[in-house]
Design a protein around this motif. Structure first.
Motif, PDB file in Angstrom:
ATOM      1  N   UNK B 287     -17.579  -8.686 -25.308  1.00 30.87           N
ATOM      2  CA  UNK B 287     -17.740  -7.350 -25.897  1.00 30.87           C
ATOM      3  C   UNK B 287     -19.010  -6.741 -25.335  1.00 30.87           C
ATOM      4  N   UNK B 288     -19.122  -5.429 -25.418  1.00 31.13           N
ATOM      5  CA  UNK B 288     -20.324  -4.769 -24.903  1.00 31.13           C
ATOM      6  C   UNK B 288     -21.557  -5.231 -25.666  1.00 31.13           C
ATOM      7  N   UNK B 289     -21.388  -5.446 -26.965  1.00 31.57           N
ATOM      8  CA  UNK B 289     -22.541  -5.889 -27.740  1.00 31.57           C
ATOM      9  C   UNK B 289     -23.002  -7.269 -27.271  1.00 31.57           C
ATOM     10  N   UNK B 290     -22.039  -8.108 -26.882  1.00 29.18           N
ATOM     11  CA  UNK B 290     -22.405  -9.424 -26.364  1.00 29.18           C
ATOM     12  C   UNK B 290     -23.176  -9.282 -25.052  1.00 29.18           C
ATOM     13  N   UNK B 291     -22.761  -8.336 -24.221  1.00 27.03           N
ATOM     14  CA  UNK B 291     -23.469  -8.086 -22.961  1.00 27.03           C
ATOM     15  C   UNK B 291     -24.936  -7.790 -23.247  1.00 27.03           C
ATOM     16  N   UNK B 292     -25.132  -6.894 -24.190  1.00 27.53           N
ATOM     17  CA  UNK B 292     -26.493  -6.479 -24.512  1.00 27.53           C
ATOM     18  C   UNK B 292     -27.318  -7.624 -25.073  1.00 27.53           C
ATOM     19  N   UNK B 293     -26.730  -8.348 -26.032  1.00 32.61           N
ATOM     20  CA  UNK B 293     -27.496  -9.417 -26.679  1.00 32.61           C
ATOM     21  C   UNK B 293     -27.741 -10.588 -25.745  1.00 32.61           C
ATOM     22  N   UNK B 294     -26.751 -10.906 -24.935  1.00 26.75           N
ATOM     23  CA  UNK B 294     -26.914 -12.035 -24.013  1.00 26.75           C
ATOM     24  C   UNK B 294     -28.039 -11.753 -23.028  1.00 26.75           C
ATOM     25  N   UNK B 295     -28.078 -10.529 -22.535  1.00 29.54           N
ATOM     26  CA  UNK B 295     -29.116 -10.177 -21.572  1.00 29.54           C
ATOM     27  C   UNK B 295     -30.485 -10.225 -22.225  1.00 29.54           C
ATOM     28  N   UNK B 296     -30.588  -9.661 -23.400  1.00 26.43           N
ATOM     29  CA  UNK B 296     -31.877  -9.679 -24.091  1.00 26.43           C
ATOM     30  C   UNK B 296     -32.339 -11.111 -24.325  1.00 26.43           C
ATOM     31  N   UNK B 297     -31.405 -11.960 -24.743  1.00 23.33           N
ATOM     32  CA  UNK B 297     -31.767 -13.360 -24.970  1.00 23.33           C
ATOM     33  C   UNK B 297     -32.250 -14.000 -23.683  1.00 23.33           C
ATOM     34  N   UNK B 298     -31.504 -13.788 -22.609  1.00 24.99           N
ATOM     35  CA  UNK B 298     -31.826 -14.437 -21.340  1.00 24.99           C
ATOM     36  C   UNK B 298     -33.168 -13.951 -20.795  1.00 24.99           C
ATOM     37  N   UNK B 299     -33.428 -12.647 -20.969  1.00 21.12           N
ATOM     38  CA  UNK B 299     -34.722 -12.120 -20.540  1.00 21.12           C
ATOM     39  C   UNK B 299     -35.836 -12.822 -21.304  1.00 21.12           C
ATOM     40  N   UNK B 300     -35.667 -12.934 -22.613  1.00 24.12           N
ATOM     41  CA  UNK B 300     -36.693 -13.607 -23.420  1.00 24.12           C
ATOM     42  C   UNK B 300     -36.875 -15.038 -22.966  1.00 24.12           C
ATOM     43  N   UNK B 301     -35.768 -15.722 -22.739  1.00 24.14           N
ATOM     44  CA  UNK B 301     -35.841 -17.126 -22.317  1.00 24.14           C
ATOM     45  C   UNK B 301     -36.636 -17.272 -21.037  1.00 24.14           C
ATOM     46  N   UNK B 302     -36.322 -16.403 -20.067  1.00 25.08           N
ATOM     47  CA  UNK B 302     -36.991 -16.507 -18.772  1.00 25.08           C
ATOM     48  C   UNK B 302     -38.459 -16.100 -18.869  1.00 25.08           C
ATOM     49  N   UNK B 303     -38.722 -15.056 -19.626  1.00 26.86           N
ATOM     50  CA  UNK B 303     -40.113 -14.602 -19.781  1.00 26.86           C
ATOM     51  C   UNK B 303     -40.956 -15.689 -20.436  1.00 26.86           C
ATOM     52  N   UNK B 304     -40.358 -16.329 -21.439  1.00 25.23           N
ATOM     53  CA  UNK B 304     -41.077 -17.404 -22.132  1.00 25.23           C
ATOM     54  C   UNK B 304     -41.438 -18.520 -21.161  1.00 25.23           C
ATOM     55  N   UNK B 305     -40.481 -18.923 -20.337  1.00 28.43           N
ATOM     56  CA  UNK B 305     -40.732 -19.992 -19.383  1.00 28.43           C
ATOM     57  C   UNK B 305     -41.813 -19.590 -18.394  1.00 28.43           C
TER      58      UNK B 305
END
Lengths: 143, 548
Positions: B287-305
């Motif tokens: 779903x489009x909402x999943x697109x948005x949330x998945x990206x936000x999560x992944x950005x956070x994950x990578x930024x944290x690392x």
């Protein structure tokens, strides 16, 4: 699946005995093959190919070979590649690169549905059919 | 329907995931700040419209995020809604019994040869033109070779190095509630290919099952430039692709059905660094909402690392989005890149396009969403109205027809977005299914405007028209709904009500001025709702204040 033209590719494997290199045949290479540009990701631009790696070739084609067969096939495959390698001698300076080797025109089909007549025969030919699915072994990894 | 669901998501983004409420706000803050500072040639400034929240458990992450920029690209597969498959005459119907739509060609049986469906090229050209691409007048098909149980031939017919369209762009508007703003994202390429079958794994994992109904169905792969910078932009890009393919009529673009699939590539890099960071692919977005949330999560994950000095932990891999856990997880790590041994498909001829053919298609294109939005903007509608109206082609058509009949644009937009949309939602109907015609809506608006009926009566008539059809004029006559504008007649009713309610009259005279509403209600009731409200209140006030 029939094939009408076989372009030079580093990892194509030919069936045994079908294509023996015959340097004395003086066969005329069809006009269309004069224009060739390889777009395969595996080849480098120009004339050099990767060195022949028969085990890897067999792996990508999912054909199992004994070490004996590997030894046996390596020079034969090498010879076929050399035979095609003759094409490198052609001067392509003044030739327009073409996208494909075929000069036939369009061959289209109208967007009209047709049901196949012999579906039962098709289904009967499936090695392992558990209605309504085709049963296959579990494979986890796409290649 | 999916688009209206998305629209409702857009207006209530925080409803479903209260636990991510704060995170969302943080990321939004991060996003708008990022968008302000990163100026790429294809983007414009976004005005930050988000207030900083006082409760802020993720403040640390937010601070760190300021130093990084996310780079996002999307690969979209659009399943074409042609009658038959790409290379054979098998029909395709979503949800059919497994293995009922098969033939030797799509099953890859020996000796079978593919024959290209004309509609596939037509669709590809339509999409290429709609995405402002350069069309390749000569292109070809290639074999992409790999072994998998859902790929009957052992290769997929695709286009590798000479796709049918390249170098385009897409325009879109970010919804108002996410900061608004116009965006332009690049499109790298569009090419034609065929779909694989469906592979399902048994419960005990000892075997798998294949359904080849879908094998050979035509797909268009649309690859974007890595121009997006956050989840919202990515989700809106995907939504715009859906709008475009629906407007063009080449696909129904349903993510839930699988006729629109998005794979997202995300990487982060410190601000100012030119080199891209390691790219991670995310799959399983439904779903489009999943697109948005998945990206936000992944950005956070990578930024944290990155912030922990562990950016080496970010490897080029494919991760799956888990809707339940709301996070991305590793799929199997790939050992080396795939070697697909591409070579030109020998069984298919070159694809030639003539300028006449392309021009013909170009002239037959409908008005695309971007053009509609710009036209509505010129009419003076608000961005919120514009986005709603242009989202669904049929709604836009309804609106356009209504205003062609002379109705005022803003009024028409209001009726469509409020009462009509509410009715559609309740009855689960699309705008083409309601009994109200655009002509009658125009008539309704005109009748209210010229005073024939009051606004309130108008709403009642609307409901009737939506449910049963009919004409405005007819209903007015039938139910005697003409507005009463004769002051003398209204005066009579005012005096009647006042005389019948002496107690309330005294209370009013005593100071309870709120009772004016009570009187107004009674008079309106007496007039069966037909009294003109403005006139009613004027005369009422006169009478109330006169005798004191």
């Amino acid at each position: 699946m029939g094939s009408r033209a076989l372009l030079l590719v580093s990892s194509s494997l030919l069936p045994k005995n079908q294509f023996l290199p015959n340097f004395n045949s003086h066969r005329k290479i069809p006009q269309v093959l004069h224009r060739r540009r390889s777009f395969s990701a595996a080849t480098t631009a120009g004339s050099s190919l990767e060195p022949l790696d028969v085990p890897r070739l067999a792996e990508t084609a999912r054909i199992s070979l004994t070490p004996q067969e590997v030894e046996e096939f390596a020079p034969k495959i090498g010879q076929v590649m050399e035979w095609f390698g003759q094409l490198q001698a052609v001067d392509l300076e003044s030739v327009e690169p073409s996208i494909r080797a075929d000069t036939e025109g369009d061959n289209f089909r109208a967007d009209v549905p047709e049901t196949v007549e012999n579906r039962n025969a098709i289904i009967a030919a499936i090695p392992n059919y558990e209605e309504p699915y085709i049963k296959v072994p579990k494979v986890l990894n796409k290649e | 329907m999916a688009s209206t669901i998305f629209r409702s998501f857009q207006t209530h983004p925080f409803v479903f995931h209260p636990t991510t409420l704060l995170r969302r706000k943080n990321v939004l803050l991060y996003c708008t700040m990022r968008s302000e500072q990163t100026q790429t040639a294809t983007q414009e400034k976004v005005k930050p419209q988000v207030k900083v929240s006082n409760l802020n458990p993720n403040k640390k992450l937010e601070n760190i995020s300021k130093d990084y920029e996310a780079v996002i690209g999307i690969e979209t597969h659009v399943q074409l809604s042609t009658q038959t498959k790409a290379f054979c005459s098998c029909p395709y119907n979503y949800g059919s019994q497994p293995n009922t739509s098969i033939c030797p060609i799509c099953m890859g049986l020996p000796g079978a040869l593919p024959i290209l469906n004309v509609k596939v090229i037509e669709s590809a050209v339509k999409v290429g033109l709609a995405l402002n691409c350069k069309l390749a007048m000569n292109s070809k098909f290639d074999r992409k070779q790999y072994f998998y149980a859902d790929l009957p031939k052992g290769y997929q017919i695709s286009q590798f190095d000479v796709p049918i369209a390249t170098g385009g762009y897409i325009d879109l508007d970010i919804p108002v509630e996410f900061g608004g703003g116009h965006r332009k994202f690049g499109i790298t390429r569009v090419h034609m290919e065929e779909d694989a079958g469906k592979l399902m794994h048994s419960d005990d994992g000892s075997y798998s099952q294949v359904d080849l109904n879908r094998a050979g169905v035509p797909l268009l792969e649309i690859v974007s430039e890595p121009d997006m910078r956050n989840g919202i932009e990515a989700a809106e890009y995907a939504a715009e692709i859906q709008r475009v393919v629906r407007y063009l009529g080449v696909s129904n673009g349903n993510m839930q059905e699988g006729s629109l699939r998005c794979d997202v590539n995300v990487s982060v890099r410190p601000i100012g660094q030119l080199q891209f960071g390691t790219k991670v692919e995310i799959k399983n977005l439904n779903a489009f909402s999943a697109v948005s949330r998945a990206i936000d999560y992944e950005i956070s994950r990578q930024v944290l690392l990155h912030s922990q000095g562990q950016d080496k932990e970010i490897v080029q891999e494919t991760r799956l989005w888990e809707e339940g856990a709301q996070k991305t997880v590793t799929m199997r790590k790939k050992e080396g890149l795939s070697d697909y041994r591409y070579f030109p498909e020998p069984d298919l001829p070159e694809v030639f396009l003539t300028q006449d053919y392309v021009d013909g298609i170009h002239n037959s294109l409908p008005e695309l969403p971007e053009m509609k939005r710009r036209r509505y903007e010129k009419m003076g509608l608000s961005m919120q109205d514009i986005l709603f109206l242009a989202n669904d082609m049929n709604v836009a058509e309804f609106f356009d027809t209504t205003i062609k009949k002379g109705a005022d644009a803003k009024l028409a937009a209001n009726w469509i977005m409020s009462d009509i949309a509410a009715y559609m939602k309740n009855e689960e109907l699309s705008i083409t299914e309601v009994k109200l015609s655009p002509q009658e809506l125009a008539e309704l608006i005109a009748s209210i405007k010229d005073g024939t009926i009051s606004g309130k009566i108008g709403k009642q008539i609307l409901f009737e028209l939506l449910a049963k059809g009919g004409t405005v004029k007819g209903l007015i006559e039938e139910k005697d709904l003409v507005q009463i504008v004769d002051p003398a007649e209204i005066e009579k009713m005012v005096e009647k009500v006042l005389s019948e309610n002496p107690k309330q009259l005294d209370q009013y005279r005593g100071g309870k001025t709120k009772l004016q509403g009570y009187f107004a209600g009674q008079i309106m009731k007496l007039s069966k709702g037909k009294a003109n409200p403005g006139l009613l209140n004027k005369i009422l006030l006169e009478k109330l204040n006169a005798k004191s």
